[in-house]
Design a protein around this motif. Sequence first.
Motif, short mmCIF file in Angstrom:
data_model
loop_
_atom_site.label_atom_id
_atom_site.label_comp_id
_atom_site.label_asym_id
_atom_site.label_seq_id
_atom_site.Cartn_x
_atom_site.Cartn_y
_atom_site.Cartn_z
N ASP A 120 0.83 -1.21 0.00
CA ASP A 120 0.00 0.00 0.00
C ASP A 120 0.86 1.25 0.00
N ARG A 121 1.88 1.28 0.84
CA ARG A 121 2.74 2.46 0.90
C ARG A 121 3.54 2.66 -0.38
N LEU A 122 3.92 1.57 -1.02
CA LEU A 122 4.61 1.67 -2.30
C LEU A 122 3.66 2.24 -3.36
N GLY A 123 2.41 1.84 -3.28
CA GLY A 123 1.41 2.41 -4.17
C GLY A 123 1.28 3.91 -3.99
N VAL A 124 1.28 4.36 -2.73
CA VAL A 124 1.21 5.79 -2.43
C VAL A 124 2.42 6.52 -3.03
N ALA A 125 3.60 5.91 -2.88
CA ALA A 125 4.82 6.53 -3.42
C ALA A 125 4.72 6.71 -4.93
N TYR A 126 4.24 5.68 -5.62
CA TYR A 126 4.09 5.79 -7.08
C TYR A 126 3.00 6.79 -7.45
N TYR A 127 1.95 6.85 -6.67
CA TYR A 127 0.85 7.77 -6.99
C TYR A 127 1.31 9.22 -6.94
N TYR A 128 2.10 9.55 -5.92
CA TYR A 128 2.55 10.92 -5.74
C TYR A 128 3.93 11.21 -6.33
N GLY A 129 4.63 10.16 -6.75
CA GLY A 129 5.98 10.37 -7.26
C GLY A 129 6.96 10.74 -6.18
N LEU A 130 6.87 10.04 -5.05
CA LEU A 130 7.75 10.30 -3.92
C LEU A 130 8.81 9.20 -3.84
N GLY A 131 10.03 9.56 -4.19
CA GLY A 131 11.12 8.58 -4.18
C GLY A 131 11.19 7.73 -5.44
N VAL A 132 10.19 7.87 -6.30
CA VAL A 132 10.14 7.18 -7.59
C VAL A 132 9.44 8.12 -8.57
N SER A 133 9.54 7.83 -9.85
CA SER A 133 8.80 8.61 -10.84
C SER A 133 7.30 8.32 -10.69
N LYS A 134 6.49 9.34 -10.81
CA LYS A 134 5.04 9.16 -10.71
C LYS A 134 4.58 8.17 -11.77
N ASP A 135 3.81 7.17 -11.34
CA ASP A 135 3.39 6.12 -12.26
C ASP A 135 2.07 5.54 -11.74
N TYR A 136 0.95 5.97 -12.34
CA TYR A 136 -0.36 5.53 -11.86
C TYR A 136 -0.59 4.04 -12.09
N THR A 137 -0.01 3.50 -13.15
CA THR A 137 -0.15 2.07 -13.40
C THR A 137 0.48 1.26 -12.28
N GLN A 138 1.68 1.68 -11.87
CA GLN A 138 2.34 1.00 -10.76
C GLN A 138 1.58 1.22 -9.45
N ALA A 139 1.03 2.41 -9.27
CA ALA A 139 0.26 2.69 -8.06
C ALA A 139 -0.92 1.73 -7.95
N VAL A 140 -1.66 1.59 -9.06
CA VAL A 140 -2.81 0.68 -9.06
C VAL A 140 -2.36 -0.76 -8.82
N TYR A 141 -1.25 -1.13 -9.43
CA TYR A 141 -0.73 -2.50 -9.27
C TYR A 141 -0.49 -2.81 -7.80
N TRP A 142 0.19 -1.91 -7.09
CA TRP A 142 0.52 -2.17 -5.69
C TRP A 142 -0.69 -2.01 -4.77
N PHE A 143 -1.55 -1.04 -5.06
CA PHE A 143 -2.78 -0.93 -4.27
C PHE A 143 -3.60 -2.21 -4.38
N ARG A 144 -3.70 -2.71 -5.62
CA ARG A 144 -4.50 -3.92 -5.82
C ARG A 144 -3.90 -5.12 -5.09
N LYS A 145 -2.58 -5.25 -5.13
CA LYS A 145 -1.93 -6.36 -4.44
C LYS A 145 -2.31 -6.36 -2.95
N ALA A 146 -2.27 -5.18 -2.35
CA ALA A 146 -2.61 -5.07 -0.93
C ALA A 146 -4.11 -5.22 -0.70
N ALA A 147 -4.91 -4.63 -1.60
CA ALA A 147 -6.37 -4.69 -1.45
C ALA A 147 -6.87 -6.12 -1.54
N GLU A 148 -6.26 -6.91 -2.40
CA GLU A 148 -6.70 -8.29 -2.56
C GLU A 148 -6.38 -9.14 -1.34
N GLN A 149 -5.59 -8.58 -0.43
CA GLN A 149 -5.34 -9.25 0.85
C GLN A 149 -6.28 -8.73 1.94
#
Length: 268
Positions: free
Chosen positions: A78-107
Amino acid sequence: MRILLLLAVAILSPLVANIPARATSVAQLEQAAKEGDIKAETNLGLAYYYGQGVPQDYTQAVYWFRKAAEKGYAVAEDRLGVAYYYGLGVSKDYTQAVYWFRKAAEQGYASAEANLGAVYSEGEGGTHDYTQAVYWYRKAAAQGNVDAEGGLGLAYFKGQGVPQDYTQAAFWYWRAANHGDAVAASILGHAYFRGLGVTPDYTQGVHWLRKAAEKGVPEAQHALGVAYEYGRGVTRDSSEAISWYRKAAAQGDADAKKRLARLEGGGN
């Protein structure tokens, strides 16, 4: 994003975590993280994210979040998704944000469920899907996630992913307001004044507007000023009206500034 009578879910809601404040504790945490402990990796990431016990460093935060996320730890995902969503410590990437949010959400991790709902609701990166937004909001709301409750309020208010229903909107805003969401309290206060999904009730309107106004919501401060100026749900009191208009005006509320100028100038 916050809009009068509408509530957009804040995607980044700080996680409550036990982050050691002393350097010795951080050193112990770092040692455990280097040994592969997923909770230590995540908490070390949070320490870097918030700058607690170590200098703030988003790149380091992402490094440690990724370590734990790649082992399937939902909090880190979830936190990695947040980082990708806002571009904090990584380049902003909504696809990656959704990928990581979904991984956590499915748990079943409520924060990630709410975040995924918010992404689908806001449509960043071409992900607009109100049906999916409601689906994930419901899952998170069932666990008492306040952002998801507000998200469902918005969905019902606007008829996005569900039939428009002001009664259901008011219900979910009430849930969120009772869980401490100041914007939801402001929306609920306005709903009582306008009779949207609830029986009109100025006293209840003032109750919820005051909760929001005391937490600094300018729309609520403005509306509470109006209530005092005209005696709606409270005893008419120009001094109180001026006080609340000043608070709203100080935050840039243009209408509050006009009302304040009129009252202070002796206008009616």
